[in-house]
Structure formats: structure tokens, C-alpha cells
Motif scaffolding. Structure first.
Motif, PDB file in Angstrom:
ATOM      1  N   VAL A  61       0.735  -1.479   0.001  1.00  0.00           N
ATOM      2  CA  VAL A  61       0.213   0.077   0.189  1.00  0.00           C
ATOM      3  C   VAL A  61       0.803   1.297   0.043  1.00  0.00           C
ATOM      4  CG1 VAL A  61      -1.689   1.479   1.311  1.00  0.00           C
ATOM      5  CG2 VAL A  61      -1.954  -0.954   0.970  1.00  0.00           C
ATOM      6  N   GLN A  62       1.811   1.256   0.922  1.00  0.00           N
ATOM      7  CA  GLN A  62       2.850   2.410   0.878  1.00  0.00           C
ATOM      8  C   GLN A  62       3.418   2.591  -0.470  1.00  0.00           C
ATOM      9  OE1 GLN A  62       5.755   2.740   3.939  1.00  0.00           O
ATOM     10  NE2 GLN A  62       4.681   4.477   4.311  1.00  0.00           N
ATOM     11  N   GLN A  63       3.780   1.797  -1.456  1.00  0.00           N
ATOM     12  CA  GLN A  63       4.337   1.907  -2.368  1.00  0.00           C
ATOM     13  C   GLN A  63       3.620   1.991  -3.496  1.00  0.00           C
ATOM     14  OE1 GLN A  63       7.985   1.604  -2.813  1.00  0.00           O
ATOM     15  NE2 GLN A  63       7.729   1.656  -0.705  1.00  0.00           N
ATOM     16  N   GLY A  64       2.201   2.176  -3.245  1.00  0.00           N
ATOM     17  CA  GLY A  64       1.174   2.381  -4.356  1.00  0.00           C
ATOM     18  C   GLY A  64       0.946   1.132  -5.228  1.00  0.00           C
ATOM     19  N   VAL A  65       1.432   0.080  -4.992  1.00  0.00           N
ATOM     20  CA  VAL A  65       1.276  -1.288  -5.840  1.00  0.00           C
ATOM     21  C   VAL A  65      -0.198  -1.671  -5.606  1.00  0.00           C
ATOM     22  CG1 VAL A  65       2.088  -3.523  -6.221  1.00  0.00           C
ATOM     23  CG2 VAL A  65       3.705  -1.953  -5.720  1.00  0.00           C
ATOM     24  N   ALA A  66      -0.555  -1.499  -4.275  1.00  0.00           N
ATOM     25  CA  ALA A  66      -1.944  -1.610  -3.931  1.00  0.00           C
ATOM     26  C   ALA A  66      -2.829  -0.411  -3.441  1.00  0.00           C
ATOM     27  CB  ALA A  66      -2.050  -2.600  -2.759  1.00  0.00           C
ATOM     28  N   ASP A  67      -4.079  -0.270  -3.850  1.00  0.00           N
ATOM     29  CA  ASP A  67      -4.562   1.181  -3.674  1.00  0.00           C
ATOM     30  C   ASP A  67      -5.231   0.792  -2.186  1.00  0.00           C
ATOM     31  OD1 ASP A  67      -4.588   1.911  -6.177  1.00  0.00           O
ATOM     32  OD2 ASP A  67      -5.953   0.325  -6.718  1.00  0.00           O
ATOM     33  N   ILE A  68      -5.524  -0.237  -1.782  1.00  0.00           N
ATOM     34  CA  ILE A  68      -6.273  -0.359  -0.465  1.00  0.00           C
ATOM     35  C   ILE A  68      -5.466  -1.529   0.246  1.00  0.00           C
ATOM     36  CG2 ILE A  68      -8.511  -1.280   0.571  1.00  0.00           C
ATOM     37  CD1 ILE A  68      -9.690   0.519  -1.291  1.00  0.00           C
ATOM     38  N   GLY A  69      -5.389  -1.559   1.600  1.00  0.00           N
ATOM     39  CA  GLY A  69      -5.087  -2.716   2.376  1.00  0.00           C
ATOM     40  C   GLY A  69      -5.855  -3.223   3.531  1.00  0.00           C
ATOM     41  N   ILE A  70      -5.762  -4.443   3.794  1.00  0.00           N
ATOM     42  CA  ILE A  70      -6.628  -5.009   4.764  1.00  0.00           C
ATOM     43  C   ILE A  70      -5.670  -5.744   5.775  1.00  0.00           C
ATOM     44  CG2 ILE A  70      -8.623  -6.503   5.653  1.00  0.00           C
ATOM     45  CD1 ILE A  70      -9.528  -4.004   3.598  1.00  0.00           C
ATOM     46  N   VAL A  71      -5.892  -5.145   6.813  1.00  0.00           N
ATOM     47  CA  VAL A  71      -4.700  -5.513   7.753  1.00  0.00           C
ATOM     48  C   VAL A  71      -4.873  -5.373   9.327  1.00  0.00           C
ATOM     49  CG1 VAL A  71      -3.282  -3.173   7.775  1.00  0.00           C
ATOM     50  CG2 VAL A  71      -2.051  -5.352   8.121  1.00  0.00           C
ATOM     51  N   GLY A  72      -4.584  -6.349  10.399  1.00  0.00           N
ATOM     52  CA  GLY A  72      -4.851  -5.847  11.589  1.00  0.00           C
ATOM     53  C   GLY A  72      -4.014  -4.868  12.569  1.00  0.00           C
ATOM     54  N   SER A  73      -4.821  -4.306  13.210  1.00  0.00           N
ATOM     55  CA  SER A  73      -4.158  -3.039  13.748  1.00  0.00           C
ATOM     56  C   SER A  73      -2.734  -3.560  14.669  1.00  0.00           C
ATOM     57  CB  SER A  73      -5.140  -2.342  14.996  1.00  0.00           C
ATOM     58  OG  SER A  73      -5.693  -3.132  15.818  1.00  0.00           O
ATOM     59  N   ASP A  74      -2.861  -4.803  15.287  1.00  0.00           N
ATOM     60  CA  ASP A  74      -1.359  -5.180  15.831  1.00  0.00           C
ATOM     61  C   ASP A  74      -0.369  -4.766  14.960  1.00  0.00           C
ATOM     62  OD1 ASP A  74      -2.702  -6.960  14.063  1.00  0.00           O
ATOM     63  OD2 ASP A  74      -1.491  -8.663  14.866  1.00  0.00           O
ATOM     64  N   VAL A  75      -0.511  -5.318  13.590  1.00  0.00           N
ATOM     65  CA  VAL A  75       0.506  -4.902  12.574  1.00  0.00           C
ATOM     66  C   VAL A  75       0.653  -3.395  12.491  1.00  0.00           C
ATOM     67  CG1 VAL A  75       1.301  -5.515  10.101  1.00  0.00           C
ATOM     68  CG2 VAL A  75      -0.020  -7.163  11.368  1.00  0.00           C
ATOM     69  N   LEU A  76      -0.186  -2.745  12.509  1.00  0.00           N
ATOM     70  CA  LEU A  76      -0.065  -1.196  12.191  1.00  0.00           C
ATOM     71  C   LEU A  76       0.597  -0.445  13.599  1.00  0.00           C
ATOM     72  CD1 LEU A  76      -3.576  -0.552  10.940  1.00  0.00           C
ATOM     73  CD2 LEU A  76      -1.536  -0.114   9.635  1.00  0.00           C
ATOM     74  N   TYR A  77       0.213  -0.953  14.798  1.00  0.00           N
ATOM     75  CA  TYR A  77       0.823  -0.677  15.951  1.00  0.00           C
ATOM     76  C   TYR A  77       2.413  -0.892  15.709  1.00  0.00           C
ATOM     77  CZ  TYR A  77      -3.484  -0.118  18.281  1.00  0.00           C
ATOM     78  OH  TYR A  77      -4.930   0.003  18.546  1.00  0.00           O
ATOM     79  N   GLU A  78       2.704  -2.085  15.333  1.00  0.00           N
ATOM     80  CA  GLU A  78       4.217  -2.733  15.392  1.00  0.00           C
ATOM     81  C   GLU A  78       5.010  -1.812  14.372  1.00  0.00           C
ATOM     82  OE1 GLU A  78       5.237  -4.315  17.925  1.00  0.00           O
ATOM     83  OE2 GLU A  78       7.412  -4.516  17.127  1.00  0.00           O
ATOM     84  N   ASP A  79       4.357  -1.488  13.216  1.00  0.00           N
ATOM     85  CA  ASP A  79       5.232  -0.841  12.277  1.00  0.00           C
ATOM     86  C   ASP A  79       5.341   0.534  12.439  1.00  0.00           C
ATOM     87  OD1 ASP A  79       6.091  -2.118   9.359  1.00  0.00           O
ATOM     88  OD2 ASP A  79       5.681   0.090   9.474  1.00  0.00           O
ATOM     89  N   GLU A  80       6.620   1.278  12.090  1.00  0.00           N
ATOM     90  CA  GLU A  80       6.788   2.530  12.381  1.00  0.00           C
ATOM     91  C   GLU A  80       6.297   3.302  11.196  1.00  0.00           C
ATOM     92  OE1 GLU A  80      11.009   1.258  11.097  1.00  0.00           O
ATOM     93  OE2 GLU A  80      10.486   1.609  13.074  1.00  0.00           O
ATOM     94  N   ARG A  81       5.838   2.691  10.024  1.00  0.00           N
ATOM     95  CA  ARG A  81       5.479   3.619   9.101  1.00  0.00           C
ATOM     96  C   ARG A  81       4.110   4.286   9.142  1.00  0.00           C
ATOM     97  NH1 ARG A  81       6.755  -1.060   4.627  1.00  0.00           N
ATOM     98  NH2 ARG A  81       6.080  -2.079   6.522  1.00  0.00           N
ATOM     99  N   GLU A  82       3.993   5.468   8.768  1.00  0.00           N
ATOM    100  CA  GLU A  82       2.654   6.118   8.696  1.00  0.00           C
ATOM    101  C   GLU A  82       1.627   5.500   7.678  1.00  0.00           C
ATOM    102  OE1 GLU A  82       1.026   9.120  10.326  1.00  0.00           O
ATOM    103  OE2 GLU A  82       2.392   8.377  12.170  1.00  0.00           O
ATOM    104  N   GLN A  83       0.532   5.054   8.127  1.00  0.00           N
ATOM    105  CA  GLN A  83      -0.603   4.617   7.166  1.00  0.00           C
ATOM    106  C   GLN A  83      -1.814   5.579   7.274  1.00  0.00           C
ATOM    107  OE1 GLN A  83       0.057   2.085   5.300  1.00  0.00           O
ATOM    108  NE2 GLN A  83       2.152   1.482   6.182  1.00  0.00           N
ATOM    109  N   TYR A  84      -2.422   5.544   6.050  1.00  0.00           N
ATOM    110  CA  TYR A  84      -3.695   6.224   6.086  1.00  0.00           C
ATOM    111  C   TYR A  84      -4.742   5.286   6.247  1.00  0.00           C
ATOM    112  CZ  TYR A  84      -7.225   9.994   4.981  1.00  0.00           C
ATOM    113  OH  TYR A  84      -8.162  10.681   4.941  1.00  0.00           O
TER     114      TYR A  84
END
Ligand code: PRP
Length: 215
Positions: A61-84
């Protein structure tokens, strides 16, 4: 209509995500009998799905290869990259917990060793509590760590609690609730605004209806 590329997380939340898409009228039968295929162009609508590991959803998603991503918030918390993040899908619900063997003393003054697949989340949590701990990163089956004396406790996700029970561990603290989120590449949101918003609005309305039905 522009085609939307959606990165789905393989494994734990895969089936409930597919079910949610089907509930809003997106036919996903081609995702149900997928064998070892990883990229799926829908024969019905303008969607293309890719099935990847959770942390790779963020990368695609960050690289724009996918427009949308479906992912658990555990993975979002753990990753330092900002996601929309646009929507909480209210599926894949579980929680981050501190667990150990029943004889563990959370108030022991000695510096604790905590084993986890989520070092960043664990570090933030203990830091906020003003507790200095040592973290050991483990890639899976974390429950073994306190059993074999590698760590005093674990920080892990708990869904049914079966894994803890079967290994004789107990929860000492519930840290944070987790659920599945929909994230969007910001450029896709501009270029494919109509398509992205149409999908997000449909999902949001459906989730709200489901919530109202249970309250
Ligand atoms: C997760 C987690 C626990 C288990 C909890 O592991 O790390 O081990 O699921 O689920 P439960 O409460 O329903 O028993 P996962 O299945 O993702 O596999 P892993 O240990 O190989 O990472």
C-alpha cells in the motif's frame, strides 16, 4: 470505473475479510478455492486482490502497488511507517496481553525479560508505565518462552485464549484491543477517489447496520 487493487492479509483474518466483502455484494468465490495462487483478478467487478503477509500489506500500500490494504491493527501498531487508515472493519477482534505462568509476579522489582513478536508495541507499553524491561524478539510460538525460562512473561495477541490455556499460561494484563483495519494509499485516494469512497462507504454502512442489529 478505475480498477482497485486490494491487498488482503493471508491467514487469521483472510476468511472473515472475504466474508465481509461478500456481505456487501462483492463476489469473491475465486478467492475461496484459490490453491496456491496469490493474485486474483475479479471476473465480476473492477477489483484485483493480492494475498500477502500482514506486514507486506503495509509495504504494497505504501508503495502504491495496492490502492487499499486490509490488515490488523496489531501490525499497524508494530510498524513505524505512517499509514492512512480509513475504516475499522470490526472483524478479527483480539487483544494484546501480558501473559505468563501462574507463578509470575508482575510486581517483582527485578528487571523483567519479556518475549514477544511485537517488540515495538511492548516497548511503548512498558515505557508508558515507567517500567524498564528487556525485550527478546521471537518469531512465533512465543508461549514457549516463559515455560522454558527464556523470559519472565510474553506480550502476544490473544483471540480465543486456547493457545495460552493449552500451554498453562494465564493473562496478567489486557493491554490493547485489536481489530482489522482498511488502509489506503494517499495517492490512490486522490486518483481513484470515487472508487475508494464507494467501497469504504458501502463497508461503513454495512458495519453500522450489523452493529445496530446486535445492540
Ligand atoms: C497467534 C498468537 C498466539 C495465538 C493466539 O499466533 O501469537 O500464539 O495466535 O490465538 P488464540 O488466543 O486463539 O489461541 P499465530 O496463530 O498467528 O501463529 P504464530 O504463533 O506462528 O505466530
Amino acid at each position: 470505473m478505475a480498477k482497485l487493487k486490494i491487498a488482503l492479509t493471508k491467514g487469521r483474518i483472510e476468511q472473515s475479510t472475504i466474508q465481509l466483502f461478500e456481505e456487501i455484494g462483492i463476489n469473491c468465490d475465486f478467492l475461496r478455492n484459490k490453491k496456491r495462487k496469490l493474485v486474483f483478478e475479479s471476473p465480476y467487478d473492477d477489483y484485483e486482490f493480492i494475498l500477502v503477509k500482514a506486514v507486506d500489506v503495509l509495504t504494497y500500500v505504501q508503495q502504491g502497488v495496492a490502492d487499499i490494504g486490509i490488515v490488523g491493527s496489531d501490525v499497524l501498531y508494530e510498524d513505524e511507517r505512517e499509514q492512512y487508515e480509513m475504516l475499522d472493519l470490526q472483524i478479527g477482534k483480539c487483544k494484546f496481553c501480558i501473559a505468563s505462568t501462574p507463578d509470575y509476579d508482575p510486581f517483582d522489582y527485578r528487571r523483567k525479560i519479556v518475549a514477544t513478536k511485537y517488540p515495538r508495541t511492548a516497548a511503548h507499553y512498558f515505557q508508558a508505565k515507567g517500567e524498564d524491561i528487556e525485550i527478546i524478539k521471537i518469531e512465533g510460538s512465543v508461549e514457549i518462552a516463559p515455560l522454558l525460562g527464556l523470559a519472565d512473561a510474553i506480550v502476544d495477541i490473544v483471540e480465543t485464549g486456547d493457545t495460552l490455556r493449552e500451554n498453562g499460561l494465564v493473562i496478567f494484563e489486557e493491554m490493547l484491543p485489536i481489530s482489522t483495519r482498511l488502509i489506503v494509499n494517499p495517492a490512490s485516494l486522490k486518483r481513484k477517489k470515487r472508487e475508494v469512497c464507494q467501497l469504504v462507504d458501502k463497508l461503513a454502512a454495512h458495519i453500522q447496520t450489523k452493529e445496530e442489529a446486535v445492540t
